[in-house]
Write an enzyme that holds these catalytic residues in place. Structure first.
Site, mmCIF file in Angstrom:
data_model
loop_
_atom_site.group_PDB
_atom_site.id
_atom_site.type_symbol
_atom_site.label_atom_id
_atom_site.label_comp_id
_atom_site.label_asym_id
_atom_site.label_seq_id
_atom_site.Cartn_x
_atom_site.Cartn_y
_atom_site.Cartn_z
ATOM 1 C CE LYS A 158 -22.346 10.729 -41.761
ATOM 2 N NZ LYS A 158 -23.447 9.874 -41.907
ATOM 3 C CE LYS A 210 -19.507 16.517 -33.460
ATOM 4 N NZ LYS A 210 -18.576 15.608 -32.832
ATOM 5 C CE LYS A 236 -22.713 6.519 -32.650
ATOM 6 N NZ LYS A 236 -21.658 5.781 -33.337
#
Ligand code: TRP
Length: 365
Positions: free
Chosen positions: A225, A222, A139
């Site tokens: 969003k 996968k 991240k």
């Protein structure tokens, strides 16, 4: 004069009156899990991968589910949007079958013990240990290390606090969260050996790979969003026409045979997984039923199955959103239930690390 060091016995006397936060022996085992309020709707991967499992678990376990909004602000959030997404997420949990009378459902920021325990755990976590958390590395690379907050760095330690406060035996999560549950175990073991038996050491209950839902347009990634195209996504709250259209235009392959083969036929396999997840039928049975039929048949039937299944969930979620006061009341009740357990653990922890008992009148710690 030298003061005697605090021993386990002192700590035990300090907490004589603390109620025990662990489930009583012989009662149901406890499980705990949470899903971030990071979108305006849950998608089918969240639903089949986590929510359906939670609904099943609340029957057998003493289940604790929560919405980790403290975790959400480790990356920038629009305040109004965060508040909306927290309610939307809660509404979908309940609409999807989470029963607030059978389990404990709450919003993390309404239980201040999470942040309080996180601080204590921060102080027994090594800097190097925290630096090895791979999700932080991913991240922070994505956001750039100057943009990445210290909160993002200590995210897994807050997660350990979420878990350890409730003394669960199991933590149902996806494979991507395994490392965080391992850290919780390490911190529980460390705290227990330094300060005396306090925490249950939790086990990760890892979601089956076979339940994983992939992107309809890119069936090797996968469902997420943040995918490139929204067309690969099925949102619980989307208009059924959009859902049907997305299923019908799902990427398949140049063959015609309907069979499960994740390697060579990821698109068709994904449709079969969804079919099985929604209908409860084993994949082999579905494959047998569609022998000799075309991909188009499977898609048309699946579109109907999914939209019919999601319709009442969508409706119920919208009802909750139309009456946020009622939803907020359910969540407040959940937070009260959660605090009964969390405050008992925190009181124990505070006493063990040597914090003085609070004798004032301002409520709990
Ligand atoms: N990190 C988890 C996720 O992104 C969410 C989470 C926060 C969680 N605290 C937790 C999951 C405690 C399980 C237990 O999916």
């Amino acid at each position: 004069m030298t003061l005697p060091s605090t021993t386990e016995a002192d700590a035990a006397t300090l907490m004589q009156n603390a109620p025990d936060s662990r489930p009583a022996p012989g009662t149901k085992q406890r499980v705990l899990s949470g899903m971030q309020p990071s979108a305006d709707s849950l998608h089918l991967g969240n639903y089949l991968g986590a929510l359906v499992n939670w609904v099943r678990m609340q029957e057998e376990y003493d289940a604790v589910f929560f919405i980790p909004d403290l975790h959400a602000i480790t990356v920038p959030q629009d305040p109004a949007e965060l508040a909306h997404r927290t309610r939307v997420t809660a509404a979908q949990y309940i609409a999807g079958g989470v029963d607030v009378d059978k389990c404990t459902l709450f919003v993390q920021s309404q239980v201040p013990e999470h942040a309080q325990l996180a601080w204590v755990l921060n102080c027994i976590t090594g800097f190097g240990e925290a630096s090895r958390m791979t999700q932080f590395k991913d991240k922070s690379l994505r956001h750039g290390s100057d943009q990445a907050s210290v909160g993002l760095f200590t995210y897994p330690i807050l997660q350990a606090a979420d878990i350890l406060l409730y003394q669960p035996q199991g933590v149902p999560v996806g494979e991507d969260q395994r490392q965080h549950v391992e850290l919780s175990r390490d911190l529980a073991i460390r705290f227990n050996s330094r300060f005396g038996e306090t925490f249950t050491v939790p086990e990760p209950f890892i979601q089956k790979e076979s339940a994983k839902i992939y992107d309809l347009q890119n069936p090797v990634g996968k469902m997420s969003k943040s995918a490139e195209s929204p067309n690969g996504l099925i949102n619980l709250l989307d208009d059924p026409k959009i859902t049907a259209k997305r299923i019908k235009s799902a990427v398949t392959d140049a063959e015609t045979e309907i069979r499960f083969d994740r390697e060579n036929k990821p698109g068709v396999s994904n449709l079969l997984t969804i079919y099985s997840g929604i209908s409860g039928l084993p994949v082999e049975k579905i494959v047998a039923d569609y022998e000799g039929k075309m991909y188009g048949h499977l898609k048309v039937d699946l579109a109907e199955l999914v939209t019919e299944h999601l319709a009442p969930i969508r409706e119920r979620a919208h009802e909750f959103l139309a009456d946020p006061a009622e939803l907020d009341k359910l969540l407040a009740h959940g937070a009260d239930k959660a605090r009964e357990i969390a405050s008992a653990t925190l009181r124990d922890v505070y006493a063990r690390v040597g914090f003085l008992p609070y004798a004032g009148t301002q409520g709990s710690l």
